[in-house]
Design a protein around this motif. Sequence first.
Motif, PDB file in Angstrom:
ATOM      1  N   PRO A 197       0.811  -1.215   0.000  1.00  0.00           N
ATOM      2  CA  PRO A 197       0.000   0.000   0.000  1.00  0.00           C
ATOM      3  C   PRO A 197       0.839   1.258   0.000  1.00  0.00           C
ATOM      4  CG  PRO A 197      -0.825  -1.564   1.587  1.00  0.00           C
ATOM      5  CD  PRO A 197       0.486  -2.101   1.087  1.00  0.00           C
ATOM      6  N   GLN A 215      -4.490   0.860  -1.900  1.00  0.00           N
ATOM      7  CA  GLN A 215      -4.882   0.556  -0.537  1.00  0.00           C
ATOM      8  C   GLN A 215      -6.121  -0.288  -0.595  1.00  0.00           C
ATOM      9  OE1 GLN A 215      -5.494   4.269   1.329  1.00  0.00           O
ATOM     10  NE2 GLN A 215      -3.365   4.850   1.319  1.00  0.00           N
ATOM     11  N   VAL A 216      -6.191  -1.258   0.248  1.00  0.00           N
ATOM     12  CA  VAL A 216      -7.413  -2.019   0.373  1.00  0.00           C
ATOM     13  C   VAL A 216      -8.363  -1.189   1.214  1.00  0.00           C
ATOM     14  CG1 VAL A 216      -8.411  -4.143   1.178  1.00  0.00           C
ATOM     15  CG2 VAL A 216      -6.083  -4.128   0.343  1.00  0.00           C
ATOM     16  N   VAL A 217      -9.572  -1.004   0.705  1.00  0.00           N
ATOM     17  CA  VAL A 217     -10.535  -0.261   1.509  1.00  0.00           C
ATOM     18  C   VAL A 217     -10.850  -1.079   2.748  1.00  0.00           C
ATOM     19  CG1 VAL A 217     -12.849   0.654   1.561  1.00  0.00           C
ATOM     20  CG2 VAL A 217     -11.487   0.893  -0.474  1.00  0.00           C
ATOM     21  N   GLY A 218     -10.847  -0.429   3.851  1.00  0.00           N
ATOM     22  CA  GLY A 218     -11.190  -1.126   5.071  1.00  0.00           C
ATOM     23  C   GLY A 218      -9.992  -1.724   5.770  1.00  0.00           C
ATOM     24  N   TRP A 219      -8.806  -1.597   5.168  1.00  0.00           N
ATOM     25  CA  TRP A 219      -7.624  -2.173   5.831  1.00  0.00           C
ATOM     26  C   TRP A 219      -6.472  -1.196   5.771  1.00  0.00           C
ATOM     27  CZ3 TRP A 219      -7.781  -6.374   8.745  1.00  0.00           C
ATOM     28  CH2 TRP A 219      -6.581  -6.806   9.280  1.00  0.00           C
ATOM     29  N   PRO A 220      -5.707  -1.009   6.805  1.00  0.00           N
ATOM     30  CA  PRO A 220      -5.939  -1.551   8.133  1.00  0.00           C
ATOM     31  C   PRO A 220      -7.114  -0.863   8.819  1.00  0.00           C
ATOM     32  CG  PRO A 220      -4.077  -0.062   8.166  1.00  0.00           C
ATOM     33  CD  PRO A 220      -4.484  -0.179   6.738  1.00  0.00           C
ATOM     34  N   PRO A 221      -7.677  -1.531   9.767  1.00  0.00           N
ATOM     35  CA  PRO A 221      -8.906  -1.010  10.382  1.00  0.00           C
ATOM     36  C   PRO A 221      -8.624   0.133  11.350  1.00  0.00           C
ATOM     37  CG  PRO A 221      -8.302  -3.090  11.389  1.00  0.00           C
ATOM     38  CD  PRO A 221      -7.326  -2.868  10.277  1.00  0.00           C
ATOM     39  N   ILE A 222      -8.416   1.283  10.758  1.00  0.00           N
ATOM     40  CA  ILE A 222      -8.200   2.475  11.565  1.00  0.00           C
ATOM     41  C   ILE A 222      -9.254   3.487  11.165  1.00  0.00           C
ATOM     42  CG2 ILE A 222      -6.532   4.269  12.159  1.00  0.00           C
ATOM     43  CD1 ILE A 222      -4.389   2.513  10.948  1.00  0.00           C
ATOM     44  N   ARG A 223      -9.803   4.147  12.122  1.00  0.00           N
ATOM     45  CA  ARG A 223     -10.824   5.147  11.813  1.00  0.00           C
ATOM     46  C   ARG A 223     -10.237   6.226  10.923  1.00  0.00           C
ATOM     47  NH1 ARG A 223     -13.856   6.407  17.432  1.00  0.00           N
ATOM     48  NH2 ARG A 223     -15.142   4.536  17.474  1.00  0.00           N
ATOM     49  N   SER A 224     -10.991   6.627   9.907  1.00  0.00           N
ATOM     50  CA  SER A 224     -10.473   7.623   8.970  1.00  0.00           C
ATOM     51  C   SER A 224     -10.116   8.907   9.679  1.00  0.00           C
ATOM     52  CB  SER A 224     -11.455   7.909   7.844  1.00  0.00           C
ATOM     53  OG  SER A 224     -12.711   7.428   8.152  1.00  0.00           O
ATOM     54  N   ARG A 226      -8.738   9.211  12.484  1.00  0.00           N
ATOM     55  CA  ARG A 226      -7.392   9.072  13.029  1.00  0.00           C
ATOM     56  C   ARG A 226      -6.352   9.128  11.923  1.00  0.00           C
ATOM     57  NH1 ARG A 226      -4.998   7.346  17.671  1.00  0.00           N
ATOM     58  NH2 ARG A 226      -6.952   6.973  18.752  1.00  0.00           N
ATOM     59  N   LYS A 227      -6.668   8.479  10.830  1.00  0.00           N
ATOM     60  CA  LYS A 227      -5.732   8.488   9.702  1.00  0.00           C
ATOM     61  C   LYS A 227      -5.490   9.911   9.231  1.00  0.00           C
ATOM     62  CE  LYS A 227      -7.511   4.747   7.306  1.00  0.00           C
ATOM     63  NZ  LYS A 227      -7.830   3.987   6.103  1.00  0.00           N
TER      64      LYS A 227
ATOM     65  N   ASP B  76     -16.546   2.783   9.992  1.00  0.00           N
ATOM     66  CA  ASP B  76     -15.373   3.527  10.463  1.00  0.00           C
ATOM     67  C   ASP B  76     -14.211   3.394   9.494  1.00  0.00           C
ATOM     68  OD1 ASP B  76     -15.589   3.027  14.094  1.00  0.00           O
ATOM     69  OD2 ASP B  76     -16.404   4.577  12.774  1.00  0.00           O
ATOM     70  N   PHE B  77     -14.211   2.316   8.732  1.00  0.00           N
ATOM     71  CA  PHE B  77     -13.081   2.041   7.847  1.00  0.00           C
ATOM     72  C   PHE B  77     -13.471   2.242   6.395  1.00  0.00           C
ATOM     73  CE2 PHE B  77     -11.876   0.818  11.823  1.00  0.00           C
ATOM     74  CZ  PHE B  77     -12.354  -0.399  12.258  1.00  0.00           C
ATOM     75  N   LEU B  79     -16.022   1.394   4.695  1.00  0.00           N
ATOM     76  CA  LEU B  79     -16.658   0.320   3.938  1.00  0.00           C
ATOM     77  C   LEU B  79     -18.133   0.601   3.670  1.00  0.00           C
ATOM     78  CD1 LEU B  79     -15.015  -2.863   5.443  1.00  0.00           C
ATOM     79  CD2 LEU B  79     -14.920  -2.093   3.098  1.00  0.00           C
ATOM     80  N   TYR B 293      -2.322  10.575  19.443  1.00  0.00           N
ATOM     81  CA  TYR B 293      -2.410  11.607  18.419  1.00  0.00           C
ATOM     82  C   TYR B 293      -1.174  12.485  18.419  1.00  0.00           C
ATOM     83  CZ  TYR B 293      -7.225  10.587  17.169  1.00  0.00           C
ATOM     84  OH  TYR B 293      -8.349   9.989  16.690  1.00  0.00           O
TER      85      TYR B 293
END
Lengths: 368, 572
Positions: A197, A215-224, A226-227, B76-77, B79, B293
């Motif tokens: 990725p 990037q695979v959608v949904g991976w890694p499972p981090i809230r957007s 936070r990203k 949240d991801f 999807l 953060y």
Amino acid sequence: MSPPLLDVEEEGGQSNVTLLASSGSMDSVCQNSAELKERNYMGLSDCSSVDSSVVSAASEESKASLNLKATELRLGLPGSQSPERNPELCLLSSAQLDEKPLFPLHPSSDGHCSITQKTIVSGNKRGFSDAMDGFSEGKFLPNSKVDVMLSPRPSSNLGLTSGSVLENLGAQPTKAKEIANQKVVQDRLHAANETRPNPNASANNNSGAPATKAQVVGWPPIRSFRKNSLATTSKNTDEVDGKTGPGALFVKVSMNGAPYLRKVDLKNYSKYQELSSALEKMFSCFTIGQYGSHGTLGRELLSESKLKDLLHGSEYVLTYEDKDGDWMLVGDVPWEMFIDTCKRLRIMKSSDAIGLAPRAMEKCRNRN
Amino acid sequence: MNYFPDEVLEYVFNFITSHNDRNSVSLVCKSWYKIERYSRQRVFIGNCYSISPERLIARFPGLKSLTLKGKPHFADFNLVPNDWGGFVCPWIQALAKSRIGLEELRLKRMVVSDDCLELLSKSFLNFKSLVLVSCEGFTTDGLAAIAANCRFLRELDLQENEVEEHSGHWLSCFPESCTSLVSLNFACLKGEINLGALERLVARSPNLKSLRLNRTVPLDTLQKLLMRAPQLVDLGTGSYVHDPSSEAFNKLESAIQRCKSIRSLSGFLEVAPCCMSAIYPICPNLTFLNLSYAPGLHGIEPTKLIQHCRKLQRLWILDCIGDKGLGVVASTCKELQELRVFPSDPFGAGNAAVTEEGLVLISAGCPKLNSLLYFCQQMTNAALITVAKNCPNFIRFRLCILDPIKPDPLTNQPLDEGFGAIVQSCKGLKRLSLSGLLTDQVFLYIGMYAEQLEMLSIAFAGDTDKGMLHVLNGCKKLRKLEIMDCPFGNIALLEDVGKYETMRSLWMSSCEVTLGGCKTLAEKMPSLSVEIIYESEQMEFCLDDRQKVEKMYLYRTLVGHRKDAPEFVWIL
């Protein structure tokens, strides 16, 4: 004794070879296919070099693999049957398809395998590569080139049975499964390695730089949230020059008469058109002038500097300040070179930009 | 059961506060149902589409506090497409029309509009507490309405929301008469606010216990705020950058030292490591520290800080602390119960970060650990087995190996045995997230041993339908199952359709279930809502039953199919 799984970091998967008990020709096929595989996951730009190598390898390989296909068991990608199933897929994908030998099958099991092959092939597991392809189709590759690997669904309805079929194979189902798993792992990891990725979303790779970084959608499972927050934070701390944070390359964009500066992450885009549309949305009243088609530049430069925007007479042009402190017109150099040297962007009136073009040309020539 | 008058029963029921217990009480008999329902003040609705606001209001006329969750967790991801649903407006409108004296509203993953925030602020005289987690759809104008109209507001807590920010004026909308604030958290906002207004607000809020600032609040303002509110228990810093030799910084140091009650510390979105020394005096009291953060704190900075935090119970950090840093945590924080290690570079090449070593060290040093969220580069079966032995008390165990199908790097085996050890050892495990290379075997273990499991998240795992069946058959308490990219299909989906009525929801994306399978399920189980979520290109394929379904979300509901589904959602 299960065959040693390749070192998962290794690209190229030379140890494909070890998993096949059959012939040397099989080995060479595998090696080719391993290389093939590598390329397939790269951004499928109009780099004809990639196409041609794949084509030649494909034809060579398909000859060798005529008999071998029957003995091959593939836990493959969606759409990864023989080409006639999916005629709309281009040669690239079919070449890729053929090269996933998975099972070291005894000749006696050939009968089984040819029957089972198709069902297995239709994607028992939606491997990491599948996921990436599937996602990239919809989300990250507006450019249609990588679609060839996808068409996620038509073929996969057989996937249901493949699991049970696997169990019926051979006298050592558990070992076979283990091997299959390892092989699938290998496939997935190849996919993962090659499609490691990218820090940023867009997955196209015009200049053929290593690996489509989808990037695979949904991976890694981090809230957007936070990203995004991490990206913003690193941008702020790495400040002015657009120094690279974790995978971001923010540069300031200013516009004459606009009350505020904006920042864009150049790594979010893979070509000028994308940058242009994004900035257009942001500033909504400018367009990148058409300075792309310099006949003297190389082929790949041309294709990159062709900007969709055909409004020659647009009021504004996009310029950038490069590492030397010179102001240049955006669009003259290959994208990769551009993001390397661009420190700051500025939207200025065309009238102000007169005189930039010749300098740009000269610099390009010097670089080349 | 009628030995006691109703008033006595009601008095007794007041001591029963957990939602589950309350629900059980209401099932005993008609009279208990009636007494319970009139005395119930707090209601939790885990899926806003499982019941209607009208029925809620009819059953619980004494409702004071409502918790609602909207979108499925995987939203949240990214999807779940925007506009899928989860609108809170109908709820607020219905409640506003009724006689319910709503005092508290807690929303998670819901769509909130400015209009309904304004309606909320004007409809309930005693409204005290608004908590929004992972919500979207509102702007700072909505916040202004809340600030301006809720005269007795105690809590405004915004966590990780997507807020459209028009201006920072909202904070200035708290009237001078508002002196009731206990908790204010606007850390997720990006825009500037009027610092003077903030100072005055804090100054007139003697009950303020929790204050979390956003990154635009500078350090010298922080110092002034702390001078006004030394009674703070929970602090989230804004920008924590200054010249350590300056006057302002010295003032901050003394201000912090007066804050003897701070137990919880977060923020540091912008941070200058040289300023961290001011924090050290309060570290020995901290029970919660959130540095997740703060990528600006690298190297040994986080470790230096943590070394002072011997009483820490909950720690959220970034993986740049490294395995060694986790070793320091393990030897310092003996009271640690919850650890979350987030990736600082989720898409990077995988340098640094943490591995199984860090986790093993933690497990050895922190026997009270019961909740884990761990993003790492790799994991081994041996490590998981060790962790399981060291920490049998896990309630939540979420492991995310960034390369999603990575096997044990030492043995090249799947991680079935490691996770198997976890579920076998941790008899109280309620929540589990798996990653790494996994076969059907791990699901066999989960079905056999994870008797208390309520929520399971799976991605890129399993070989056959048997995997999913092990889970569905074995985990009797399962409430939420979410699966992405696994080879589970119709056979697993349809084997025991009654199971889904015992669960809150099931999410399956990029699996092998077909449209036909989903249709069959929907036919057999009218009490379920089976939603198919389409990406736009797939609309043409939607009529073929053999077509695999990209995203399916099903949930039990008492009120039939929802009416607010967008075009790309097809409810079977």
